[in-house]
Every structure is written in C-alpha cells, then in structure tokens.
Design a protein around this motif. Structure first.
Motif, PDB file in Angstrom:
ATOM      1  N   LEU A 120     137.577  91.648  41.621  1.00 13.13           N
ATOM      2  CA  LEU A 120     137.046  90.340  41.991  1.00 13.13           C
ATOM      3  C   LEU A 120     135.680  90.114  41.356  1.00 13.13           C
ATOM      4  CD1 LEU A 120     137.361  87.741  43.601  1.00 13.13           C
ATOM      5  CD2 LEU A 120     136.335  88.912  45.569  1.00 13.13           C
ATOM      6  N   SER A 121     134.901  91.189  41.185  1.00 17.61           N
ATOM      7  CA  SER A 121     133.573  91.059  40.588  1.00 17.61           C
ATOM      8  C   SER A 121     133.642  90.684  39.108  1.00 17.61           C
ATOM      9  CB  SER A 121     132.788  92.368  40.740  1.00 17.61           C
ATOM     10  OG  SER A 121     133.480  93.439  40.124  1.00 17.61           O
ATOM     11  N   ASN A 122     134.809  90.868  38.482  1.00 19.35           N
ATOM     12  CA  ASN A 122     134.990  90.436  37.099  1.00 19.35           C
ATOM     13  C   ASN A 122     135.656  89.064  37.028  1.00 19.35           C
ATOM     14  OD1 ASN A 122     134.820  91.027  34.177  1.00 19.35           O
ATOM     15  ND2 ASN A 122     137.047  90.992  34.272  1.00 19.35           N
ATOM     16  N   ILE A 123     136.574  88.801  37.961  1.00 19.54           N
ATOM     17  CA  ILE A 123     137.269  87.511  37.972  1.00 19.54           C
ATOM     18  C   ILE A 123     136.317  86.387  38.400  1.00 19.54           C
ATOM     19  CG2 ILE A 123     139.131  86.195  39.048  1.00 19.54           C
ATOM     20  CD1 ILE A 123     140.678  88.840  39.313  1.00 19.54           C
ATOM     21  N   TYR A 180     128.251  96.833  43.848  1.00 15.72           N
ATOM     22  CA  TYR A 180     128.989  96.882  45.108  1.00 15.72           C
ATOM     23  C   TYR A 180     129.428  98.311  45.434  1.00 15.72           C
ATOM     24  CZ  TYR A 180     129.061  91.940  43.892  1.00 15.72           C
ATOM     25  OH  TYR A 180     128.683  90.672  43.523  1.00 15.72           O
ATOM     26  N   ALA A 181     129.755  99.077  44.400  1.00 19.17           N
ATOM     27  CA  ALA A 181     130.115 100.484  44.634  1.00 19.17           C
ATOM     28  C   ALA A 181     128.926 101.248  45.204  1.00 19.17           C
ATOM     29  CB  ALA A 181     130.574 101.124  43.322  1.00 19.17           C
ATOM     30  N   ASP A 182     127.740 100.999  44.663  1.00 19.87           N
ATOM     31  CA  ASP A 182     126.525 101.653  45.157  1.00 19.87           C
ATOM     32  C   ASP A 182     126.280 101.283  46.614  1.00 19.87           C
ATOM     33  OD1 ASP A 182     124.113 102.953  45.401  1.00 19.87           O
ATOM     34  OD2 ASP A 182     123.030 101.698  43.965  1.00 19.87           O
ATOM     35  N   LEU A 183     126.408  99.999  46.935  1.00 23.09           N
ATOM     36  CA  LEU A 183     126.182  99.552  48.312  1.00 23.09           C
ATOM     37  C   LEU A 183     127.198 100.163  49.274  1.00 23.09           C
ATOM     38  CD1 LEU A 183     125.416  95.762  47.702  1.00 23.09           C
ATOM     39  CD2 LEU A 183     123.794  97.542  48.389  1.00 23.09           C
ATOM     40  N   ALA A 184     128.414 100.423  48.779  1.00 28.91           N
ATOM     41  CA  ALA A 184     129.468 100.995  49.622  1.00 28.91           C
ATOM     42  C   ALA A 184     129.391 102.520  49.702  1.00 28.91           C
ATOM     43  CB  ALA A 184     130.836 100.574  49.092  1.00 28.91           C
ATOM     44  N   GLY A 185     128.447 103.103  48.968  1.00 24.49           N
ATOM     45  CA  GLY A 185     128.321 104.555  48.970  1.00 24.49           C
ATOM     46  C   GLY A 185     129.294 105.255  48.055  1.00 24.49           C
ATOM     47  N   SER A 215     116.298  95.331  41.565  1.00 26.61           N
ATOM     48  CA  SER A 215     117.278  95.369  42.651  1.00 26.61           C
ATOM     49  C   SER A 215     118.336  94.293  42.465  1.00 26.61           C
ATOM     50  CB  SER A 215     116.577  95.163  43.994  1.00 26.61           C
ATOM     51  OG  SER A 215     115.706  96.237  44.277  1.00 26.61           O
ATOM     52  N   ALA A 216     119.533  94.587  42.911  1.00 30.99           N
ATOM     53  CA  ALA A 216     120.701  93.697  42.927  1.00 30.99           C
ATOM     54  C   ALA A 216     121.517  93.762  41.658  1.00 30.99           C
ATOM     55  CB  ALA A 216     120.324  92.251  43.231  1.00 30.99           C
ATOM     56  N   GLY A 217     121.100  94.555  40.645  1.00 33.32           N
ATOM     57  CA  GLY A 217     122.008  94.817  39.550  1.00 33.32           C
ATOM     58  C   GLY A 217     121.552  94.387  38.171  1.00 33.32           C
ATOM     59  N   ASN A 218     122.358  94.801  37.201  1.00 29.27           N
ATOM     60  CA  ASN A 218     122.081  94.552  35.782  1.00 29.27           C
ATOM     61  C   ASN A 218     122.724  93.223  35.376  1.00 29.27           C
ATOM     62  OD1 ASN A 218     121.223  94.946  33.179  1.00 29.27           O
ATOM     63  ND2 ASN A 218     122.699  96.548  32.692  1.00 29.27           N
ATOM     64  N   GLY A 243     123.669 100.888  39.292  1.00 27.94           N
ATOM     65  CA  GLY A 243     124.047 100.437  40.620  1.00 27.94           C
ATOM     66  C   GLY A 243     123.192  99.290  41.104  1.00 27.94           C
ATOM     67  N   PHE A 244     122.698  99.404  42.323  1.00 26.26           N
ATOM     68  CA  PHE A 244     121.871  98.358  42.922  1.00 26.26           C
ATOM     69  C   PHE A 244     120.470  98.343  42.327  1.00 26.26           C
ATOM     70  CE2 PHE A 244     119.358  96.287  46.262  1.00 26.26           C
ATOM     71  CZ  PHE A 244     120.139  95.174  46.518  1.00 26.26           C
ATOM     72  N   GLY A 245     120.048  99.482  41.765  1.00 23.63           N
ATOM     73  CA  GLY A 245     118.750  99.496  41.098  1.00 23.63           C
ATOM     74  C   GLY A 245     117.716 100.405  41.711  1.00 23.63           C
ATOM     75  N   ASP A 246     118.146 101.474  42.394  1.00 17.98           N
ATOM     76  CA  ASP A 246     117.187 102.434  42.956  1.00 17.98           C
ATOM     77  C   ASP A 246     116.889 103.511  41.915  1.00 17.98           C
ATOM     78  OD1 ASP A 246     115.595 104.087  44.414  1.00 17.98           O
ATOM     79  OD2 ASP A 246     117.114 104.673  45.876  1.00 17.98           O
TER      80      ASP A 246
END
Length: 390
Positions: A120-123, A180-185, A215-218, A243-246
């Motif tokens: 979904l993140s690509n669509i 989203y993968a980073d946020l989901a662990g 933060s929030a991504g590339n 990931g999210f940017g940490d």
C-alpha cells in the motif's frame, strides 16, 4: 426449532450491526479522504474503498429484494465494473521501480532488493501519505499545529507535483514501507538508498553530497530538492534510507558507510570532495559519521539540526574539525529544535576554531528546507563555491 430460528435471527442481526458500524466508519473515512486527496490516484483509491464497502450490501440485498430487485442487480453490476476499472487504472500507474539505464535517479540496495510493487505504501502516492500526515499529526503532536501543517503543505505539494511530472521520479517508488516497518518493530535497514547523478557532468570523478533524512522517512521530495542543486553544481547525491530516522542507533553509521561505498561502484566519486548533510534528526547521523570518519568528508551541512551534543561539544570532535568547513542552517522561529539550541552549538564550534558558516532564516520554522527551499539551496550552493575557492 423455534429457539434455533431465534438464534439464527439474532446472529444475522449481530452481523448486520457489526457490518453497519464497520461500513459507516470506513465509508466516512473514504469520503473524507476523497475530498482531501491531492492526486487522482488518491481519489481513485478512496472511491474504490467506498465501492468495496457498498458492494457487499447490494450483493446481499439483490437476490432477497422483493421490490426493486432490478435496481439492486444493476447497481451491483455497475459497482463491480467501476471497481475493476479503478483497480486496473491504479495498478497500471503504480511505480514499478524499473528505471531506464539513462535515468539520472535510481534506487539501490546494499544488502538485498526487497522492492515490493504491491504494498500500500507504494500504491498510495507518497504525496498522499504526507498529506495524511499533515491531517493527522496536529492531533498527535502539540508542536505541529494545524496552521503550521497548512502552511508547510503548500510548498510541499508544489514540490511533489513537480517531481511526479518527471517519469523517472514517479517510477522510483517510495521508501515509506521501511518507515512503517520501523514503527512496527520489524526489520527496516535493508541498505536502501537513492542515488542521483547530475544530468550533465564531466567524465572525471564527481563531488558528492551524502544526505541523511530526518524523522518520518526518506521522502522523495528531499531528493528532488537536492537534485536541483546536483544539476547546478555537477554533484552526485547519495541519500540512504534509515527507517523512521533514528540515526543514533549503532547500525545508522553502517548504513551511511555502505551507501557511500556502494555508490562509488556505480559512479566515479572524487574522494576529496564528499560532503555530509543532515536534516533535523539526520544531524545526529552527521555528528556520528563525521566523528567516526572525519577524513572521509570535506565539509558538513546541518539543516534545522538535532546534534549529538556528547560528540559535537566534545574536545575530540572539535579538534578533528578545527579550521574545517561546517554549514549550519536554522529557522529562527523553529519550535521543534529551538534556535537557542542551534546557536549554542555554533558558538562552541566557532570558539574551538571550526570554520562555521551560520545561516539564520527569520520567521522560518523547522521546515525551512521546504518553505524557504530556494533560499536554502542558494546558500548551500554559495557555501560550496566558497569552499572550492579556499
């Protein structure tokens, strides 16, 4: 028998109630997104979800309806055909990540190639994902107000409309799935980075900027902005995704190193002219990488930065970067990273003899890289020119 019939009726009633609540919620969100979407793909997805909410009800009512059975039958057919047409159109315009050999921009993986076409993140266009962030974050983040979201959205959407008109940038896809993968662990560090080679350049080794997102991504919007500078300066842009940017995590340094090493296998880089830049939390990555490998970078660029103060304020870092060029850029009205924090770091660097160029943007907040884009890029360009003359 009577009890069994009552049980069936109660079960159907519960099912209808659950479906009605679910359908009402999903339909409301779809209608809201339909009118707030910024792209035709976003509007198409909202309409498709709305169809998927309504269609099951028409399919159930159609064979059971005593009156207006033909109406429900026709409605079911029209909804089904419309849904199929929308789904096909959306999938046909979904980025496939397949770029021509002469594309100035591409995505690379230093570990594996998990680009997935059907996520979904690509669509859903990256612009729409950011749009949703602008809508939701003011309710979750007290610093990011609705007025600020609206103000930042205007130049941000302008940037995305520009880049989506470029077929190569459109086909590039998005790096948001690893956010989203980073946020989901889940595992997110897949060695992904964007590589941009200037459209016109000489045959020799090229200077490069390694850019670390915040933060929030590339976001592709970052890369589009850097690409303008790259074409003007004849520079390569290397933008690793983390990931999210940490960037304070231990593996963040390896992600930077691997992206730079891999890029050197794709295009001839001038090892004496590699610059390291970071936006917001990307400043943590700049701090760590510049301390770990000070001789690898000719200069540093901090934009609205969070810095690793334990490193940047330390004697070892200050000794490494004494009499070397560092550009620090900040919005005077930044509430997320207060200007006083940035000014203190600048004062420490200057006192230690670091050759700091400090750019302050009156009235600008944490998002100056988008809201004051032309001015920021011009200042970076001038700084690079001054270093070349020194």
């Amino acid at each position: 028998m009577h009890a069994r019939q009552i049980g069936k009726q109660l079960a159907w009633l519960m099912l209808i109630v659950i479906y009605s609540v679910y359908a009402l919620l999903l339909a409301s969100l779809s209608i809201w997104f339909l009118f707030s979407a910024q792209t035709w793909t976003g509007r198409g997805l909202a309409t498709l979800v709305l169809i998927l909410v309504i269609l099951p009800a028409t399919l159930i009512i159609w064979p059971r309806a005593r009156a207006r059975r033909k109406f429900f039958k026709r409605m079911s057919i029209v909804l089904s055909l419309t849904g199929l047409l929308l789904a096909g159109s959306i999938l046909l315009t979904t980025p496939g990540g397949r770029l021509p050999s002469d594309s100035p921009v591409r995505q690379r993986f230093t570990r594996r190639a998990p680009f997935s076409l059907w996520t979904l993140s690509n669509i859903l266009p990256e612009m729409e994902q950011i749009n949703l962030g602008f809508q939701v974050m003011p309710h979750l983040d007290p610093i990011f107000t609705a007025d600020q979201a609206q103000r930042v959205a205007v130049p941000t959407f302008k940037i995305y409309r520009e880049l989506e008109s470029d077929p190569n940038f459109h086909e590039l896809g998005s790096a948001m799935s690893w956010v989203y993968a980073d946020l989901a662990g889940d595992p997110f560090d897949v060695g992904h980075y964007y590589l941009y080679v200037p459209r016109q350049h000489h045959d020799g080794p090229l200077p490069a900027i390694v850019f670390l997102h915040g933060s929030a991504g590339n976001f592709k919007g970052y890369l589009w902005q850097w690409a303008k500078l790259a074409d003007q300066q004849g520079m390569v842009v290397i933008a690793p995704s983390y990931g999210f940017g940490d960037w304070s995590q231990a593996s963040g340094l390896a992600a930077i190193q691997h992206a730079l090493d891999d890029a050197a296998t794709q295009v001839a880089l001038d090892p004496t002219h590699i610059y390291l830049a970071g936006l917001s939390n990307g400043g943590l990555g700049v701090s760590r990488a510049a301390f770990a490998e000070p001789d690898r970078y000719r200069g540093l660029i901090f934009i609205s930065p969070v810095m690793d103060t334990a490193i940047v304020d330390g004697a070892a870092f200050l000794s490494q970067w004494r009499d070397r060029p560092v550009l620090v850029m900040a919005g005077e009205a930044d509430e997320r990273v207060p200007y006083s924090y940035v000014a203190k770091r600048v004062a420490i660097l200057q006192t230690a003899g670091v050759r700091v160029t400090h750019k302050v943007y009156p009235g600008a907040d944490h998002f100056a890289f988008f809201t004051q884009a032309d001015e920021v890029l011009d200042d970076i360009s001038q700084w690079l020119a001054n270093i070349g003359q020194s």
